[in-house]
Scaffold this motif. Sequence first.
Motif, PDB file in Angstrom:
ATOM      1  N   TYR A 279       3.944   3.033   0.212  1.00 31.32           N
ATOM      2  CA  TYR A 279       2.573   3.288   0.673  1.00 31.32           C
ATOM      3  C   TYR A 279       2.541   4.060   1.995  1.00 31.32           C
ATOM      4  O   TYR A 279       3.434   3.973   2.826  1.00 31.32           O
ATOM      5  CB  TYR A 279       1.765   1.997   0.774  1.00 31.32           C
ATOM      6  CG  TYR A 279       2.261   0.963   1.762  1.00 31.32           C
ATOM      7  CD1 TYR A 279       1.904   1.034   3.114  1.00 31.32           C
ATOM      8  CD2 TYR A 279       3.052  -0.107   1.350  1.00 31.32           C
ATOM      9  CE1 TYR A 279       2.344   0.076   4.021  1.00 31.32           C
ATOM     10  CE2 TYR A 279       3.490  -1.073   2.245  1.00 31.32           C
ATOM     11  CZ  TYR A 279       3.137  -0.981   3.588  1.00 31.32           C
ATOM     12  OH  TYR A 279       3.573  -1.924   4.478  1.00 31.32           O
ATOM     13  N   ARG A 329       0.136  -3.411  -0.459  1.00 28.53           N
ATOM     14  CA  ARG A 329      -0.996  -2.577  -0.041  1.00 28.53           C
ATOM     15  C   ARG A 329      -1.741  -1.994  -1.248  1.00 28.53           C
ATOM     16  O   ARG A 329      -2.153  -0.827  -1.231  1.00 28.53           O
ATOM     17  CB  ARG A 329      -0.539  -1.457   0.887  1.00 28.53           C
ATOM     18  CG  ARG A 329      -0.038  -1.931   2.246  1.00 28.53           C
ATOM     19  CD  ARG A 329      -1.124  -2.542   3.084  1.00 28.53           C
ATOM     20  NE  ARG A 329      -0.693  -2.758   4.472  1.00 28.53           N
ATOM     21  CZ  ARG A 329      -1.196  -3.690   5.254  1.00 28.53           C
ATOM     22  NH1 ARG A 329      -2.120  -4.530   4.785  1.00 28.53           N
ATOM     23  NH2 ARG A 329      -0.776  -3.822   6.496  1.00 28.53           N
ATOM     24  N   THR A 455       5.018   8.721  -2.788  1.00 24.21           N
ATOM     25  CA  THR A 455       4.082   8.111  -1.844  1.00 24.21           C
ATOM     26  C   THR A 455       2.763   7.787  -2.553  1.00 24.21           C
ATOM     27  O   THR A 455       2.382   8.435  -3.525  1.00 24.21           O
ATOM     28  CB  THR A 455       3.811   9.035  -0.648  1.00 24.21           C
ATOM     29  OG1 THR A 455       3.264  10.263  -1.127  1.00 24.21           O
ATOM     30  CG2 THR A 455       5.094   9.301   0.121  1.00 24.21           C
ATOM     31  N   TYR A 456       2.090   6.755  -2.044  1.00 21.60           N
ATOM     32  CA  TYR A 456       0.730   6.440  -2.503  1.00 21.60           C
ATOM     33  C   TYR A 456      -0.079   5.946  -1.314  1.00 21.60           C
ATOM     34  O   TYR A 456       0.473   5.375  -0.365  1.00 21.60           O
ATOM     35  CB  TYR A 456       0.737   5.409  -3.631  1.00 21.60           C
ATOM     36  CG  TYR A 456       1.267   4.039  -3.284  1.00 21.60           C
ATOM     37  CD1 TYR A 456       0.413   2.991  -2.949  1.00 21.60           C
ATOM     38  CD2 TYR A 456       2.648   3.768  -3.304  1.00 21.60           C
ATOM     39  CE1 TYR A 456       0.909   1.717  -2.652  1.00 21.60           C
ATOM     40  CE2 TYR A 456       3.141   2.505  -3.006  1.00 21.60           C
ATOM     41  CZ  TYR A 456       2.272   1.484  -2.678  1.00 21.60           C
ATOM     42  OH  TYR A 456       2.758   0.232  -2.380  1.00 21.60           O
ATOM     43  N   THR A 457      -1.363   6.179  -1.357  1.00 22.27           N
ATOM     44  CA  THR A 457      -2.237   5.776  -0.263  1.00 22.27           C
ATOM     45  C   THR A 457      -2.501   4.284  -0.344  1.00 22.27           C
ATOM     46  O   THR A 457      -2.823   3.759  -1.417  1.00 22.27           O
ATOM     47  CB  THR A 457      -3.569   6.545  -0.333  1.00 22.27           C
ATOM     48  OG1 THR A 457      -3.290   7.948  -0.322  1.00 22.27           O
ATOM     49  CG2 THR A 457      -4.472   6.196   0.844  1.00 22.27           C
ATOM     50  N   ALA A 458      -2.347   3.580   0.780  1.00 25.12           N
ATOM     51  CA  ALA A 458      -2.656   2.151   0.818  1.00 25.12           C
ATOM     52  C   ALA A 458      -4.090   1.942   0.327  1.00 25.12           C
ATOM     53  O   ALA A 458      -5.000   2.692   0.683  1.00 25.12           O
ATOM     54  CB  ALA A 458      -2.496   1.614   2.238  1.00 25.12           C
TER      55      ALA A 458
END
Length: 480
Positions: A279, A329, A455-458
């Motif tokens: 995240y 997250r 990647t990933y957004t919280a």
Amino acid sequence: MGFTADRLLLFGATGDLSQRMLLPSLCALHADDLLAPELKIVGTARSELSTSEFRNFAREALEKHLPAGRRGGVGTFLNRLSYEAVDATTQEGYDRLAKQVEGESEGLAIFLSTAPSLFEPTISGLSQAGLTGNRTRIGLEKPLGTDLASSQEINDAVAAEFSEDRIFRIDHYLGKETVQNLLALRFGNILFEPVWNSNYIDHVQITVAETVGLESRVAYYDDSGALRDMVQNHMLQLLALVAMEPPTSFDATAVRDEKVKVLRALRPVGSEDTVTGQYRAGAVGGAAVPGYDDELGKPSDTETFVAIKAHVDNWRWKGVPFYLRTGKRLPERVTEIVVQFRCIPHSIFAGRGAKTMPNRLVIGIQPEENIQFSLMAKVPGLDREGLRLRQVPLDVTMPHAFSDKIRRIAYERLLLDLIEGDQTLFVRRDEVEAQWEWIDAIRARWEESGEPPKTYTAGTWGPSAAIALAERDGVSWHDE
């Protein structure tokens, strides 16, 4: 089941798990008269405390973590407690412990809530103090190693002093009511078992989602990652309970025999069937939160999210994918099992403009314990414009269905079983090793590919590749 212990020795008695779970669980059992009057509880840790100071420490923990309605027996519970400071690496403390627990004791239960690196010296010290005999059993809190080899090393050290029937490896998910209810649902009702196979089930989803980040587990988590932290133990245990064959009886050997067969039938996972993520800064519950690398204070390739498409290669489950997903997250805290049934083979309603949806069973484990089964029903009306069908949920909300029963902490069941010697809800060595073999093969594939986590957004449900993992099979994750 053997003997019931009348002495309980808690290692790590001043730690976080003890404060949040162990002491509150034991006090709740005491308040409900489920502990024998003669049971004495000896706490031990490195902290230099007197018994009086430890009792005050325990009182504060109980006031903070025990629900207000379950604090009735705190005063008399504290009288069960004593304390002995022990440095795990020196023998003197173990000899003092032996004096505390010996005497008229009928049996000893030991709970190790310490770093796994201390297991070996702790067991050696207990052995030299004469505290590992046939009237002693031991409970081990995870993590038990970081791979198959380190797990075997720990298990060998324990097995040198304790036979398998006296080793209780804890996975606290197995103490949760809804997890145990999965067995009741499957094997206590004639409705489900005949259709619990590849002829009628399209796929299974298991999700363990957390909203939190690293919190106080920075060093441990960065060495571990989501695969070791959640999939290796909790999620594979849930998968085994969903997929196991009916055991001959509800006892430790029969249940665990069937679980280990499932774990050994897991197909090695191809590189295209896993997705890892980490995240970045975002928002969870309306609050801004930092990214993993910001929390850690340095770049890292540790995965905070993993999705896996797994298969159990046996007659019952051939061709049925099990989609596993866990991460930190994420938008909400939820643990659930979704059993998606196949479409009906032919719809008699298609000519009337009505669309049918396949049945679905959702077993919620946390934060709410519930079981929901969706089925098709006709929407009331004259239907001059065409027949309308709608999915209708049948809900069994456990707290409502059993409103006269207390909602217990998972560790209450497990600690009571440790004291009384029932291993049914504990993990056997061959289960642990089958889990690690499967997990190690996945990690080896990751290392071979050298691809870092996406990647990933919280506050989102992980990398888009995880959605694609399911959608390429025409499956959507159960997020609503």
